[in-house]
Scaffold this motif. Structure first.
Motif, PDB file in Angstrom:
ATOM      1  N   VAL A  96       0.836  -1.200   0.000  1.00 20.65           N
ATOM      2  CA  VAL A  96       0.000   0.000   0.000  1.00 20.65           C
ATOM      3  C   VAL A  96       0.870   1.249   0.000  1.00 20.65           C
ATOM      4  CG1 VAL A  96      -2.080  -0.935   1.041  1.00 20.65           C
ATOM      5  CG2 VAL A  96      -0.194  -0.242   2.503  1.00 20.65           C
ATOM      6  N   LYS A  97       2.168   1.067   0.301  1.00 18.09           N
ATOM      7  CA  LYS A  97       3.027   2.237   0.494  1.00 18.09           C
ATOM      8  C   LYS A  97       3.828   2.600  -0.741  1.00 18.09           C
ATOM      9  CE  LYS A  97       3.260   2.248   5.434  1.00 18.09           C
ATOM     10  NZ  LYS A  97       3.305   0.937   6.121  1.00 18.09           N
ATOM     11  N   LYS A  98       3.315   2.288  -1.885  1.00 17.12           N
ATOM     12  CA  LYS A  98       4.007   2.687  -3.106  1.00 17.12           C
ATOM     13  C   LYS A  98       2.976   2.887  -4.208  1.00 17.12           C
ATOM     14  CE  LYS A  98       4.785  -1.952  -4.947  1.00 17.12           C
ATOM     15  NZ  LYS A  98       4.965  -2.330  -6.304  1.00 17.12           N
ATOM     16  N   ASP A  99       3.404   3.602  -5.239  1.00 13.45           N
ATOM     17  CA  ASP A  99       2.539   3.840  -6.391  1.00 13.45           C
ATOM     18  C   ASP A  99       2.720   2.703  -7.368  1.00 13.45           C
ATOM     19  OD1 ASP A  99       1.006   4.892  -8.416  1.00 13.45           O
ATOM     20  OD2 ASP A  99       2.610   6.213  -9.149  1.00 13.45           O
ATOM     21  N   TYR A 100       1.655   1.936  -7.620  1.00  8.72           N
ATOM     22  CA  TYR A 100       1.728   0.895  -8.642  1.00  8.72           C
ATOM     23  C   TYR A 100       0.374   0.768  -9.318  1.00  8.72           C
ATOM     24  CZ  TYR A 100      -0.548  -2.107  -5.145  1.00  8.72           C
ATOM     25  OH  TYR A 100      -1.412  -2.621  -4.232  1.00  8.72           O
ATOM     26  N   ASN A 144      -3.171   0.101  -7.507  1.00  7.45           N
ATOM     27  CA  ASN A 144      -3.169   0.331  -6.059  1.00  7.45           C
ATOM     28  C   ASN A 144      -4.389   1.132  -5.617  1.00  7.45           C
ATOM     29  OD1 ASN A 144      -2.664   0.874  -3.411  1.00  7.45           O
ATOM     30  ND2 ASN A 144      -0.707   1.909  -3.710  1.00  7.45           N
ATOM     31  N   VAL A 145      -4.572   2.302  -6.225  1.00 10.93           N
ATOM     32  CA  VAL A 145      -5.605   3.209  -5.723  1.00 10.93           C
ATOM     33  C   VAL A 145      -6.997   2.589  -5.846  1.00 10.93           C
ATOM     34  CG1 VAL A 145      -6.739   5.420  -6.117  1.00 10.93           C
ATOM     35  CG2 VAL A 145      -4.232   5.279  -6.115  1.00 10.93           C
ATOM     36  N   ARG A 204      -8.352  -0.114  -3.540  1.00 10.94           N
ATOM     37  CA  ARG A 204      -8.755   0.280  -2.181  1.00 10.94           C
ATOM     38  C   ARG A 204     -10.165   0.874  -2.143  1.00 10.94           C
ATOM     39  NH1 ARG A 204      -5.556   4.299  -0.883  1.00 10.94           N
ATOM     40  NH2 ARG A 204      -3.999   4.265  -2.565  1.00 10.94           N
TER      41      ARG A 204
END
Lengths: 982, 188, 96
Positions: free
Chosen positions: A866-870, A873-874, A877
């Motif tokens: 969750v702690k990176k942009d891939y 991801n967004v 959630r």
């Protein structure tokens, strides 16, 4: 052969005779004949039966617009139905049969339909077969199906072959009539690359059917010379027997070359070739088609278009009748009378709807101004015509001309709309033409020979100039500007008998009027309601009259009514030509795994997966059915060692300074931190948060990763990675290249896998658990120096490796691994055992990554960072995707262990009704686990992770099946993963 | 312990067939190595290629023969193939040895299968499957194109007036061969 | 259809794969913003559907593997420009 219907002259070779049969009857013709001209020359007037009413019909035209003379050619498996006799080139031994009759052509049982015609008017299907409802399936449909259809298929595989091809040119000239030949000559002389395509086997177009002269020689002779000159030029490709059937985007044309239709035995060469022609410019010189006039019983054999009648006389030396009348609304009809008289055929009368006289003096013929034919007689051959005065004239042929329509079909294939031209009483090409196209000659409404020749030159010159070719001074041949006056006249109102418009689909004037009165006033509705113009001839001879009569009935003008849209193909194209060579084994390419030959000679059966033929299981003697083989392979692998070719997985070599950062973007988990010499499982999401693909990626060097993808998604993942590197992160130094086919990769799985590999891998490389632990990777050499890559990864849950060698060694490597494994009773296993073992271990595949499931659903929610942009991801959630009720991947086993689970069954809580509202998830994969001795399954169920031990029902209404199943861990084997790390 | 050894059995190995005036054959031991130009260091990579091979890497769609006989084919802005006769499975090391770290190198030899076609009517056969315009004005000697033939990705290189080298994926070599054999038979 | 590739010249559309509107390049860069879900929903799902010129992404899959931005008129299929998507992406502010 009877000479009765042959006249002197013509372009057939009378020094040679060709034998052919029609309905089994032996007949003779000459080279240069069409089947239609040969039938006419043999006095065969009746050639077929109409579609709906089974009316006797004869040859109506002399070209590709023919609505009546559809015949079945050749025999047995070679049979081809619905070919037009008017464009069928005669050859020795041709066997032709009439079609669309039950019983003989002369006594067709279904001609009873003709007597029932009062009940079979436009829309009769819609009106008649409404009641009673239960009759539809049992009575009406079988009856309609048995009566409907044009021609019959042999129901055997077509033994002929077909092909396709690509042709490039600067200028494509469509049609080798006068305008086309002049255009082609101008283009060829400029040095442009020219393709000339003409549907006929003899270039010249109407010149072959006329007696007009060009530059003082007969038109057909001028055409022959021009065509021969063109064909001899290096920069010209002259294609006879080639119909340009469609105009597509950006100058692309579809063309069908009937390369061997005119040869009895194709000798294994393609009978037809479908060409895709890429042109920079095109000149459409498709000429014009004559249109008929509708009057009572105007469909009898012996009634033909006037231009066709003189084509048969002038070009083929075949006389459509012994005593002929002409019915015309234009000057051109008179040419037929004049040419026939010149050939010694008795012309009884010229009946002209105009009241003015005509200069031509036709010997022996009466001129009947203001005349109309209202009816005819003669069932199987025309016997007489009745005029509006009540007078009967005995003739056996009536030549009808209602004027000429430009052949503008191809101008409309890109949605161009034709324009009405009052002077010609016809539609001409509109302003919007397909890109790069110019229209010339009669196709553009230049109806006289002189104007067509000049127009052909003009069109070519403007096209060449736009391409930058220099043009020498035009040399336009001299010809006459013959009179073409035409008075619009579409149908004879005085006729009380049925007047046919669409001969192929049996649509009458009355049908059109009825459709209009019932509210089908739009031309598009008229077409569908009456089927006007919907037959295989697409209404080439009938559409105009239909529009005119609709306009009259509506009280509007023809341009107000407008036309329906012309679409490709211009003339029918056999499905075999579209299929080309893509049939049977070679319908599409197939891919072989690197150890395919070994597998084939060791009892493997194959299954096609994503184009690959993969070994499914290996049969050993004594095994009864696939389950025996699969169970054995599974147990042998888990007990000792098994080997499987896994080369089909997508493999992408990724190099560059930013690969780690790049992979962090495209995978949901982190790869930049992966040490060199290690492999990690990776899960890719789509941007919407749904799982996309998974696989392992190995870091082979600081700037070098090797990614694997699923077999099915290899191409799509590569495409997405290219998108990410070029469009999303264009400044990352990342380079991709597929190496899927480059490596033969084998899974060596089972407790003895390391022992086996020790014998294959060269001693310089250690494979002990310490030096090469779980998830290690590296370069090694095998069998004395062959470069290889070793990965310690496992899909089966056992201690396992994958070892890859250059694919040229695939068969040999498989044999070497088996040889090395002999002391461990190593076995090869196929995709079925692979599948069983992955279900036992709880690994996901396409069944679970089905485009609906998230990382959370498949139990990898924690792995996804969750702690990176891939990518993904967004949106993964989003509240709906992380709800407490979300489905979870779980294992399932039947409460009654003797029962077999069913994939696709849905989970319903005990006691709930079986409906969608109570649906809690579904079973994705099932297998018989030989290890556990019962059926096991994977599936998704709501909040599954909190429900271990609960009993639910797995129901499959389509199987009529229901059973109680227990929710268990998805890891049926070694849930702690100890074997992997051993 | 048994001595295990491996044998190379690439698809189409040794294929050589003449039909009419067309010869279709599998060239012997052709290595294919891809090179990628590092982003931002293209100039030094190109300089290295020029000094190692004695020729400049041509523009995309073109190929050139290096002083050592290797063919350098520029496929795109940042990618090229080096094709050269070499039978050992270490072609990547050979190229890496020449170009060092100036480019990223990946062995492609086993990923491809090659067929050479030659003879005066070669174009008549190829036009049945090749959508590229092979007229010499459009596709000159040493021109190269990746395209699709019969659903197969193919790299086509014009080696001479009537000589072409075709490369396609090794796993579908049988389909590739069938496509060419059919074209030759149908056109002849 | 024919796409005139900026490097390789005219190529048949059968060599290409189609993706969609050029806006797919404009992936939101702030994945941690308060309204990031809204931004990504707009990015992922909402597209214009113009009758006329449309800038769209095509991939030269059976060619040089380049992504292209093709300006195509959706009514006539006329293609008025073809650019390398990597250049377009940079001009729209994309980098590492």
């Amino acid at each position: 052969m009877t000479r009765e219907f042959r006249v002197n002259g013509g372009l057939v070779d009378r020094s040679k005779t060709l034998g052919f049969t029609f309905n089994g009857k032996a007949m003779k013709g000459h080279p240069g004949d069409t089947l239609a001209s040969a039938l006419i020359a043999n006095g065969q007037k009746l050639v077929g039966r109409s579609f709906k009413y089974h009316r006797p019909r004869g040859v109506f035209t002399a070209g590709s617009e023919e609505p009546n003379a559809l015949v079945e050619l050749r025999d047995g498996a070679f049979t081809e139905p619905n070919t037009r006799a008017t464009v069928t080139e005669l050859f020795e031994g041709l066997s032709a049969r009439s079609q669309n009759h039950r019983g003989s052509l002369e006594f067709d049982i279904l001609s009873i339909n003709d007597m029932l015609h009062p009940f079979l008017s436009a829309g009769f299907y819609y009106k008649t077969f409404m009641w009673p409802k239960t009759f539809w399936e049992k009575v009406y449909e079988p009856f309609i199906r048995s009566a409907a259809g044009l021609g019959r298929l042999s129901m055997q595989e077509d033994p002929d072959c077909y092909d396709k091809g690509f042709i490039h040119c600067d200028v494509l000239v469509i049609g080798a009539g006068p305008a086309g030949l002049v255009a082609a000559r101008a283009a060829a002389e400029s040095g442009a690359r020219v393709v000339v395509a003409d549907e006929d086997f003899l270039p010249g177009g109407r010149l072959n059917a006329e007696t007009m002269e060009i530059d003082g020689s007969p038109g057909h002779a001028w055409a022959a010379t021009a065509a021969a000159e063109l064909a001899s030029m290096q920069n010209v490709r002259f294609m006879n027997r080639t119909t340009v059937y469609g105009a597509y985007d950006h100058g692309i044309y579809g063309a069908l070359e009937r390369s061997r239709d005119h040869i009895g035995d194709s000798g294994g060469k393609p009978r037809q070739i479908l060409w895709r022609i890429y042109s920079k410019r095109a000149v459409l010189a498709a000429g014009a088609m004559e249109r008929p006039i509708a009057f009572g019983n105007n469909d009898r054999p012996g009634i033909m278009l006037a231009g066709a009648v003189r084509a048969y006389v002038n070009r083929f030396g075949a006389a459509p009748g012994k005593k002929v009348a002409v019915f015309t609304n234009n000057d051109d009809g008179w040419r037929t009378a004049a040419d026939l008289a010149a050939s010694g055929i008795d012309v009884a009368a010229v009946i002209d709807v105009k009241n003015s006289g005509h200069a031509a003096d036709i010997p022996g013929a009466r001129h009947i101004p203001n005349g109309k034919v209202v009816d005819t007689s003669g069932r199987k051959c025309l016997k007489s015509i009745t005029l509006n005065t009540g007078e009967k004239i005995r003739v056996d042929c009536l030549a009808v001309s209602g004027g000429w329509n430009p052949n503008l079909h191809l101008t409309c294939h890109q949605r161009g709309r034709p324009q009405w031209n009052d002077e010609l009483s016809a539609f001409v090409p509109g302003v919007e033409l397909p890109a790069g196209m110019a229209v010339a000659g009669a196709a553009r409404g230049k109806m006289t020979l002189a104007s067509a020749l000049a127009d052909g030159n003009d069109a070519a010159v403007s096209q060449l100039e736009s391409l930058g070719f220099s043009i020498s001074a035009p040399d336009i041949p001299k010809a006459e500007d013959e009179p073409v006056n035409c008075t619009p006249f579409w149908h004879v109102g005085e006729s009380s008998s049925r007047s046919w418009i669409d001969l192929q689909n049996d649509v009458t004037v009355k049908d059109v009027k009825l459709a209009n009165s019932e509210g089908f006033r739009s031309v598009e509705l008229l077409k569908r309601y009456t089927t006007l113009g919907m037959a295989t001839d697409q209404g080439k001879t009938s559409n105009m009259a239909g529009l005119a009569i609709l306009a009259e009935a509506r009280g509007s003008s023809i341009p107000e009514v407008g036309t329906t849209i012309f679409r490709p193909p211009y003339t029918p194209v056999a499905l075999g030509a579209f299929a080309g060579r893509s049939r049977g084994r070679h319908f599409r390419p197939y891919r072989l795994a690197p150890s395919h030959e070994w597998a084939k000679s060791n009892g493997a059966g194959f299954v096609t997966v994503g184009g690959w033929m993969r070994a499914q299981w290996y049969v050993q003697s004594g095994e009864n059915g696939w389950r025996d083989s699969v169970d054995r392979e599974t147990l042998a692998t888990r007990n000792s060692v098994g080997i499987c070719d896994v080369s089909t997985l997508g493999k992408i070599d990724i190099k560059g300074g930013d690969v780690g950062a790049f992979l962090d973007k495209v995978y949901s988990n982190t790869f930049s931190t992966l040490p060199v010499g290690k492999v990690r499982y990776g899960l890719m999401l789509r941007e919407d948060g749904i799982c996309y693909d998974d696989g392992t990626t190995a870091r082979m060097g600081e700037n070098h990763y090797v990614m694997t993808t699923t077999t099915a998604n290899a191409v799509l993942v590569f495409r997405n990675l290219e998108f990410a590197r070029q469009c999303l992160w264009p400044d990352m130094d990342v380079h991709l290249i597929s190496i899927t086919d480059g490596w033969a990769q084998f899974s060596v799985a089972g407790p003895n896998s390391r022992n086996l590999l020790k014998k294959v891998i060269d001693p310089d490389y250690g494979v002990s658990n310490e030096s090469f632990p779980f998830m290690a990777c590296g370069k090694v050499t095998v069998c004395g120096g062959v470069p290889a890559r070793l990965f310690r990864i496992s899909f089966s849950g056992e201690l396992a490796y994958e070892i890859a060698v250059p694919s040229r060694y695939g068969n040999s490597m498989m044999a070497a691994l088996m040889e090395a494994g002999r002391e461990f009773d190593a076995i090869p296993y196929g995709t079925e055992a692979l599948g069983v073992m992955r279900i036992e271990k709880g690994h996901v595949t396409g069944n679970e990554l089905n485009g609906q499931t998230t990382a959370l659903n498949i139990g990898l929610g924690k792995m996804a960072g969750v702690k990176k942009d891939y990518i993904g991801n967004v949106l993964s959630r989003r509240p709906v995707m992380v709800s407490e009720d979300a489905i979870r991947l779980m294992g399932f086993r039947p409460v009654d262990r003797s029962r077999e689970l069913v994939a696709g069954s849905h989970f319903i809580a005990m006691g709930d009704p079986v409906d969608m509202k109570n649906d809690q998830g579904w079973m994705t994969s099932v297998a018989w686990s030989p290890h556990l001795g019962h059926s096991i399954g994977l599936g998704f169920i709501k909040r599954g992770h909190e429900r271990k031990g609960e009993i639910v029902r797995a129901v499959s209404p389509i199987h009529g099946m229901e059973m109680d199943v227990e929710i268990v861990s998805a890891h049926f084997i070694d849930p702690q993963g100890e074997r992997l790390r051993d | 312990m048994t001595e295990l050894s491996l044998f190379s059995t690439p698809p189409l190995d040794g294929y050589d067939k003449s039909t009419g005036d067309i010869r279709l054959y599998s060239p012997e031991a052709l290595a294919v190595v891809s090179i990628a130009l590092p982003l931002g260091s293209e100039d030094s990579a190109l300089a290295m290629i020029a000094s190692a091979y004695g020729v400049d890497l041509p523009s995309p769609g073109k190929s050139v023969i290096a002083t050592d006989g290797a063919r350098l084919v520029r496929l795109g802005l940042d990618q090229a193939f080096i094709i050269f006769p070499h039978s050992a499975p270490d072609a990547e090391d050979v190229v890496q040895g020449k170009l060092e770290d100036a480019v990223y190198v990946t062995d492609q030899t086993d990923a491809w299968t090659a067929l050479a076609i030659e003879g005066s009517s070669t174009r008549d056969a190829l036009e049945r499957i090749c959508p590229i315009d092979l007229h010499p004005e459009s596709f000159a000697v040493d021109d190269a194109a990746r395209t699709v033939m019969e659903h197969l990705g193919v790299l086509i290189i014009r080696a001479g007036d009537n000589d072409f080298l075709l490369l396609s994926a090794s796993s579908s070599a049988n389909s590739f061969l069938h496509a060419l054999e059919t074209s030759i038979a149908n056109a002849g | 259809m024919i796409i005139n590739h900026p490097l390789l010249g005219p190529r048949d559309a059968s060599e290409f794969a189609y993706l969609g509107d050029v806006g797919i390049i404009d992936r939101p860069t702030d994945w941690q913003a308060d309204d990031s879900i809204k931004n990504f929903v707009e990015y992922g799902y909402l597209r214009d559907n113009p009758a006329g010129d449309h800038k769209e992404l095509w991939y030269h899959e059976q060619g040089d593997r380049s992504w292209l931005v093709v300006t195509r008129n959706t009514l006539t299929h006329e293609i008025s420009s073809v650019e390398m998507a990597r250049d377009v992406a940079r001009s729209r502010g994309r980098g590492k």
